[in-house]
Design an enzyme around this catalytic site. Sequence first.
Site, mmCIF file in Angstrom:
data_model
loop_
_atom_site.group_PDB
_atom_site.id
_atom_site.type_symbol
_atom_site.label_atom_id
_atom_site.label_comp_id
_atom_site.label_asym_id
_atom_site.label_seq_id
_atom_site.Cartn_x
_atom_site.Cartn_y
_atom_site.Cartn_z
ATOM 1 N N THR A 171 0.832 -1.197 0.000
ATOM 2 C CA THR A 171 0.000 0.000 0.000
ATOM 3 C C THR A 171 0.863 1.241 0.000
ATOM 4 O O THR A 171 1.793 1.352 0.796
ATOM 5 C CB THR A 171 -0.973 0.069 1.199
ATOM 6 N N ASP A 226 -0.106 3.908 0.945
ATOM 7 C CA ASP A 226 -0.502 4.685 2.125
ATOM 8 C C ASP A 226 0.368 4.394 3.348
ATOM 9 O O ASP A 226 0.339 5.138 4.315
ATOM 10 C CB ASP A 226 -1.967 4.390 2.475
ATOM 11 N N GLY A 233 -3.599 9.676 0.326
ATOM 12 C CA GLY A 233 -3.445 9.228 1.713
ATOM 13 C C GLY A 233 -4.711 9.601 2.448
ATOM 14 O O GLY A 233 -4.864 10.720 2.911
ATOM 15 N N TYR A 242 -2.981 9.699 -9.726
ATOM 16 C CA TYR A 242 -2.387 8.419 -10.143
ATOM 17 C C TYR A 242 -0.895 8.522 -10.459
ATOM 18 O O TYR A 242 -0.168 7.513 -10.338
ATOM 19 C CB TYR A 242 -3.088 7.895 -11.402
ATOM 20 N N ARG A 299 1.438 7.338 -7.598
ATOM 21 C CA ARG A 299 1.543 5.953 -7.156
ATOM 22 C C ARG A 299 1.940 5.004 -8.292
ATOM 23 O O ARG A 299 2.132 3.806 -8.062
ATOM 24 C CB ARG A 299 0.243 5.496 -6.488
#
Lengths: 504, 504
Positions: free
Chosen positions: A226, A228, A275, A381, A384
Amino acid sequence: MVCGYDKVKVRSDREARRLEHVCFESGGRDARSDPNRTSRPLRAPRGRSNVSKGALRRVCVPEILISLMLAREAVDGIVRQGVVMAVKNAFYAQSGGVTAVINGSACGVLQTARQHVNEIGKVYAGRNGIIGALTEDLIDTSVEFDTAIAALKHTPGAAFGSCRYRLGSIHENRAQYERLIEVFRAHDIGFFFYNGGGDSQDTTYKINQLSAELAYPIVCVGIPKTMDNDLPITDCSPGFGSVAKYVATSLREAALDLTAMSRTSTKVFTMEVMGRHAGWTTAACALAAEHEGDAPHILLLPEVAFNEERFLAKVEDALERYDQCVIAVSEGVKGSDGAFLSASGLKDSFGHSQLGGVAPLITHLISTKLGCKCHWAVPDYLLRSARHIASETDLQQAYAVGRAAVEFAIAGRTAVMPAIRRLSDTPYRWDIIEAPLSEVANQEKLLPPDFISGDGFGITEAARRYLAPLIVGEAYPPFKNGLPDYVKLQNVAVPKRLTRQFSV
Amino acid sequence: MVCGYDKVKVRSDREARRLEHVCFESGGRDARSDPNRTSRPLRAPRGRSNVSKGALRRVCVPEILISLMLAREAVDGIVRQGVVMAVKNAFYAQSGGVTAVINGSACGVLQTARQHVNEIGKVYAGRNGIIGALTEDLIDTSVEFDTAIAALKHTPGAAFGSCRYRLGSIHENRAQYERLIEVFRAHDIGFFFYNGGGDSQDTTYKINQLSAELAYPIVCVGIPKTMDNDLPITDCSPGFGSVAKYVATSLREAALDLTAMSRTSTKVFTMEVMGRHAGWTTAACALAAEHEGDAPHILLLPEVAFNEERFLAKVEDALERYDQCVIAVSEGVKGSDGAFLSASGLKDSFGHSQLGGVAPLITHLISTKLGCKCHWAVPDYLLRSARHIASETDLQQAYAVGRAAVEFAIAGRTAVMPAIRRLSDTPYRWDIIEAPLSEVANQEKLLPPDFISGDGFGITEAARRYLAPLIVGEAYPPFKNGLPDYVKLQNVAVPKRLTRQFSV
């Protein structure tokens, strides 16, 4: 168990075995991850007991017994009284929002499974995560060339497709679970690997429960992923280091742009980062600053309630000191009432609000109240999926958890997840330990209070020490004609064996 | 004149001289740009006449005579009757929105000037562009180490600060021009280099006119720079190739993310790119696509009037064919009435509308009308400052125009700008020619009609042939602790010689 290798270059299999119990060190090269290395299948880890933080001790005993019983049944299927039986196949799938390095984990799973032909049969990938299992839409990874599998390490996105799909409770969604068993049985699947964040670990954990309840032996291992960085137990989550490197690099660059223009034009630049609840990615923006006064000057973390008056005063202070102000804002920043500053009102299939657009809102506030020209960016996007600026450390970890998952499974460990354990900050050293899914599923690890500066607008030295090693090392993909040369797998479907369709 | 070198590695000065008339080829290495190479001052170009497109022929004769007269006066100041006089100093400044490689041009100027100590004295940089000249805020570049100057090649932003400041007409703003002359005279400045886009070339041209009118001899050479790629005569503008590489790379990566998620989540991704009137940057997004069906599926160019009905039909078509739709939209896209789709209402100091926020608008339109989940990104400053993914070709060209500007000036050419001439697409070959500022200033080169596909939502093969070579080659900056290691110059102020203050 220590899964890592030192950065010593491995020259022989013998040397590789000697190094098998040495830890990872940042910037080092993972010898086992080298697809060019020809080695005999690696020794499966045995009799490990060093679970971190006493996590295993807190698992209730019946659960362990059921897990071990099922694991043994799976392993017994492989070798029984000296007679080699047909080995079980494995299911691997990717879930949730993807990262720049999730395919690095896929590479770790597939390369390691290929080294263990006596323990694992074919690896079938789920097309679009668990949906592939439910709809019997499986991908035969065995037809992919070794070079294509190796290229997954430098390819972002999810090679087999991902999904946002949460299996409900077994009681309320029994048909789904029964369908999964039906598909696993039809394809002789004895190993289940699910690569994702908190929701995905929940799915993995539920399937493990299901295997107990329905008495279908399947070893279930979650693989952390992840951007995050909010998974518990693991020191960090694969995918986060690359996002951290991207946001810190981008902010450092954009700040140079702002510095050039602030005399006569734009004075404030705001970058919004993903996040939802945890401020890890926002905090990572602070790595862009090397010296006092460097950008970013303000972080708006989701852990700290937004206060307009204090925020505007902080902006004015930065403008006065530096004639400019660079702000990193989390998409999930909330007001004192706990509501997201900006929410589109839409919800995804997990019921989460679909966010975005805080940066324009903050910018509007500043330009209205303080009257200066502002710019804002929302990479969304881009941040990430930016494999072109991935962290080598992150990539190594993504690969390592994929490999460890297979090794755990072969050792019969179920309802677990490989987790990264930090051994030291400087030099950065880490290894892989085993985390019980019961403690991972559906939990979010927020930025701890001692990582947040006194005024709430920055991070502490402790946070910096934590974050710094995660972005170290560049892992450039190959380029062709000026663009990254990413691999596209054949993704050949496994012939269906069931006649019944299943809709999701 | 041919300014380039082949990619043959230069092993000696003699070899360098032999290669002096060979053209650049994409992916090659600029031997003269190598700061480690110790060479005697390079031969100044003489008697060139190969101005492209007959541009020089269209310049009116009196203007040429004045330019030559002034240039001769400047050069005469250097050597008179065999007695070496004090050489004139040079002024260099950066203007307008910066790029990832504008400091590469600064490096070209400074390294080349340092090789011509007999022709150029010190190079004074304007702090924040022309404002530095007006306020006598000059930076002494001579105190910077060679290594710092060399590091400009890998540092984005504007090392000396930039500005958005347009000098008005000489008649209406005579005080400004007189002030410039006052500062240039006080610091013995005989060469003026201004590095920017159309507005900056206009400034350079006006200062040249001024030098004629006020009989102060100064050689004025513009240096092209704009991520918008909208300067005329030059085949491309330094700064554009890197932006093109950034947007195509980012879109390719984000599209992989979308592909992974589109089965159960986001189906449309829209990325907004800079480019007020010209669609070059938007067009470059199309380079992300390698095969039929690859993203982006739709470009919204500023040259094509937006039609909601046709656009939504195109989105639906993409969703039907590919189960996803990736859109690149220019910030400057306009409706059929010629008004920007989204304008904040603010204007910058040049009177341009400050744009941004078309992507959320397009996204809102799609989610409202078609009901699917969308994501959008606005990279803003990130795209034009992304030195970490700069194009090597672009960097070479940025350096080459900086170097050529100094060579032009030494040869006494004034009111000119080095321009890039394309010699062939495959292999990509180019050289530097001279463009008269009278034909460059205040003109915008839009995407030509034959570069836009029939339906207006894409580009043609001709456009692809034009764009493809500009992004070739990677020019990674050095990294330290996981982040690009960008240089910060000392920027020591030149002691003021004037007592009068001047406010801008």
